[in-house]
Scaffold this active site. Structure first.
Site, PDB file in Angstrom:
ATOM      1  N   ASN A 132       0.880  -1.170   0.000  1.00 31.44           N
ATOM      2  CA  ASN A 132       0.000   0.000   0.000  1.00 31.44           C
ATOM      3  C   ASN A 132       0.919   1.222   0.000  1.00 31.44           C
ATOM      4  OD1 ASN A 132      -1.806   2.020   0.516  1.00 31.44           O
ATOM      5  ND2 ASN A 132      -2.779   1.019   2.265  1.00 31.44           N
ATOM      6  N   ARG A 186      -2.485  -2.064  -3.570  1.00 29.54           N
ATOM      7  CA  ARG A 186      -3.695  -1.283  -3.390  1.00 29.54           C
ATOM      8  C   ARG A 186      -3.601  -0.093  -4.341  1.00 29.54           C
ATOM      9  NH1 ARG A 186      -5.119   3.134   0.994  1.00 29.54           N
ATOM     10  NH2 ARG A 186      -7.297   3.427   0.440  1.00 29.54           N
ATOM     11  N   HIS A 239     -12.670   2.887  -0.361  1.00 25.19           N
ATOM     12  CA  HIS A 239     -12.707   1.867   0.698  1.00 25.19           C
ATOM     13  C   HIS A 239     -13.408   0.597   0.209  1.00 25.19           C
ATOM     14  CE1 HIS A 239     -12.766   5.193   4.055  1.00 25.19           C
ATOM     15  NE2 HIS A 239     -11.526   4.788   3.829  1.00 25.19           N
ATOM     16  N   ARG A 264     -11.683  15.427   7.198  1.00 25.49           N
ATOM     17  CA  ARG A 264     -12.478  15.859   6.038  1.00 25.49           C
ATOM     18  C   ARG A 264     -13.898  16.217   6.458  1.00 25.49           C
ATOM     19  NH1 ARG A 264     -10.969  10.611   3.310  1.00 25.49           N
ATOM     20  NH2 ARG A 264      -8.795  10.912   2.721  1.00 25.49           N
ATOM     21  N   GLU A 315      -8.222  -5.290   5.059  1.00 30.49           N
ATOM     22  CA  GLU A 315      -8.009  -4.950   3.655  1.00 30.49           C
ATOM     23  C   GLU A 315      -6.827  -5.705   3.061  1.00 30.49           C
ATOM     24  OE1 GLU A 315      -8.620  -0.799   5.083  1.00 30.49           O
ATOM     25  OE2 GLU A 315      -9.170  -0.433   3.001  1.00 30.49           O
TER      26      GLU A 315
END
Ligand code: ADP
Length: 401
Positions: free
Chosen positions: A10, A94, A183, A244, A387
């Site tokens: 990742n 990823r 996601h 965010r 993940e």
């Protein structure tokens, strides 16, 4: 010798996270992280899980991703897990943005690289870093399959009614403006794991997945297929997140530009980095926010209330999108750990069949578990996401012989 190991990478703009798995039993052999790449004080932390040895840390300058990956390869080699091993079957990457095109994990070739590159305008922060990771890993093992697993892929099943913004179609299409969602690897994994927890196949259940980490998103999954998700063109839309804003009136941007005299870049930074929980109360860690609330801190309480209000709205919205809901699943850092968030998010939704059992909700653990009262109409569950395992599983499924 059959190759059964998968290295999951990742790659961020200044970091690389990695995990090496053996797909015979999905066991973790090693994991680690290189941070602050390009700085004098880069840091590598490596944990050799297979040997049970403790973590090793190293601090010093690591100039670029190439040097970072070579340092990782050296650490792995010390444990007999080197990247030159014939047991390594593939490297799974990823990749944040796969646009409309990539609906599945994909073995990377020049055409795939070119398409990921073409998507940079819609993912300017993420895709360049992902590309660097892929190129670096390919240079290290050119003979090995490199597989891209896209954060957007699970959401490509969204119907046009959910994926399109209500703006002029020609303008939107000319600039690829639509809702992609992110996601996806986590939403896919968690929705399937939730079905399993209920003793059902994914095709038999409708699930609302709430991925609440530092970034946060919700999805509506109908019979195993995503039909709506809260993130959009970028990961800015939707829930209140660590830094965010999530949903705002788009006119906030015009207003800040015209009246606040802020530049587009300043507003971008404001909404992505200085908003959400940190903008509301100065902290983005839910543990710290709960601690402050317990001490009577009003700003922390307001930040929490805004976070919960938005979450509840999405639960209601996705309930309506799905019509029938079998389960609501909480996952990621906040979703897996913060019992007060889970309790508050479903409080008052009894008439929708949603409730949390106080005792079950406070039990901690790493396994998927139900927290709704026995006999509840809708199951409420805590389902830890994974993940890396999902990327490794998808990667291995593509390359195993
Ligand atoms: P990401 O992968 O998006 O960086 P994570 O899924 O790891 O994020 O979630 C990180 C967040 O999880 C932290 O910012 C913190 O708010 C929250 N978190 C982690 N542990 C706990 C805990 N024990 N209680 C409450 N919140 C927690």
């Amino acid at each position: 010798m059959t190759a059964t190991r998968v290295l999951v990478l990742n790659s961020g703009s200044s970091s690389v996270k990695y995990q090496l798995l053996d797909m015979r039993d999905s066991s973790r052999l090693a994991n680690g992280l290189v941070e602050r790449i390009g700085e004098q004080s880069s840091r590598l932390r490596h944990t050799p899980l297979a040997t049970g040895g403790g973590s090793r840390e190293w601090t010093g300058p690591i100039a670029d991703h190439d040097a970072a990956l070579k340092a990782v390869a050296e650490e792995l080699a010390k444990d007999g897990l080197g990247l030159d091993s014939p047991e390594l079957a593939a490297i799974g990457h990823r990749v944040v943005h796969g646009g409309k095109h990539f609906t599945e994990p994909t073995v990377i070739d020049d055409a795939v690289l070119a398409e990921i590159e073409r998507l940079i305008p819609v993912a300017p922060l993420h895709n360049p870093a992902n590309l660097t990771g892929i190129r670096t890993a390919t240079a290290l093992r050119p003979d090995l399959p490199q597989v891209a697993v896209f954060d957007t892929a699970f959401h490509t099943t969204m119907p046009e009614a959910a994926a399109r913004y209500a703006i002029d179609v020609e303008t939107a299409d000319a600039h690829r403006v639509r809702r992609y969602g992110f996601h996806g690897t986590s939403h896919a994994y968690v929705s399937r794991a939730t079905a399993k927890l209920l003793g059902k196949a994914p095709e038999e259940v409708n699930v609302i997945v709430l991925h609440l980490g530092n970034g946060a998103s919700a999805s509506a999954v109908e019979k195993g297929r995503c039909v709506d998700t809260s993130m959009g063109l970028t990961p800015l839309e939707g829930l209140v997140m660590g830094t965010r804003s999530g949903d705002t009136d788009p006119a906030v941007i015009f207003h800040l530009a015209r009246v606040g005299e802020m530049s587009i870049d300043e507003i971008d930074t404001l909404l992505n980095k200085k908003s959400g929980l940190i903008g509301l109360c100065g902290d983005n860690d839910m543990r710290e926010i709960r601690r402050r609330i317990d001490e009577g801190d009003e700003r922390a309480k307001l930040a929490f209330d805004i976070y919960i209000h938005r979450l509840k709205k999405y639960i209601g919205a996705y309930y309506a999108v799905l019509g029938h809901v079998d389960a609501v699943a909480f996952t990621a850092g906040v979703g897996e750990n913060a019992a007060p968030v889970r309790e508050a998010a479903v409080a008052g939704l009894g008439s929708l069949g949603l409730a949390v059992d106080d005792e079950l909700n406070t039990v901690r653990g790493d396994e998927p578990r139900l927290i709704s009262p026995a006999g509840a109409r809708v199951a409420v569950a805590v389902v830890p996401t994974d993940e890396e395992l999902e990327i490794a599983t998808q990667t291995y499924a593509l390359v195993k012989r």
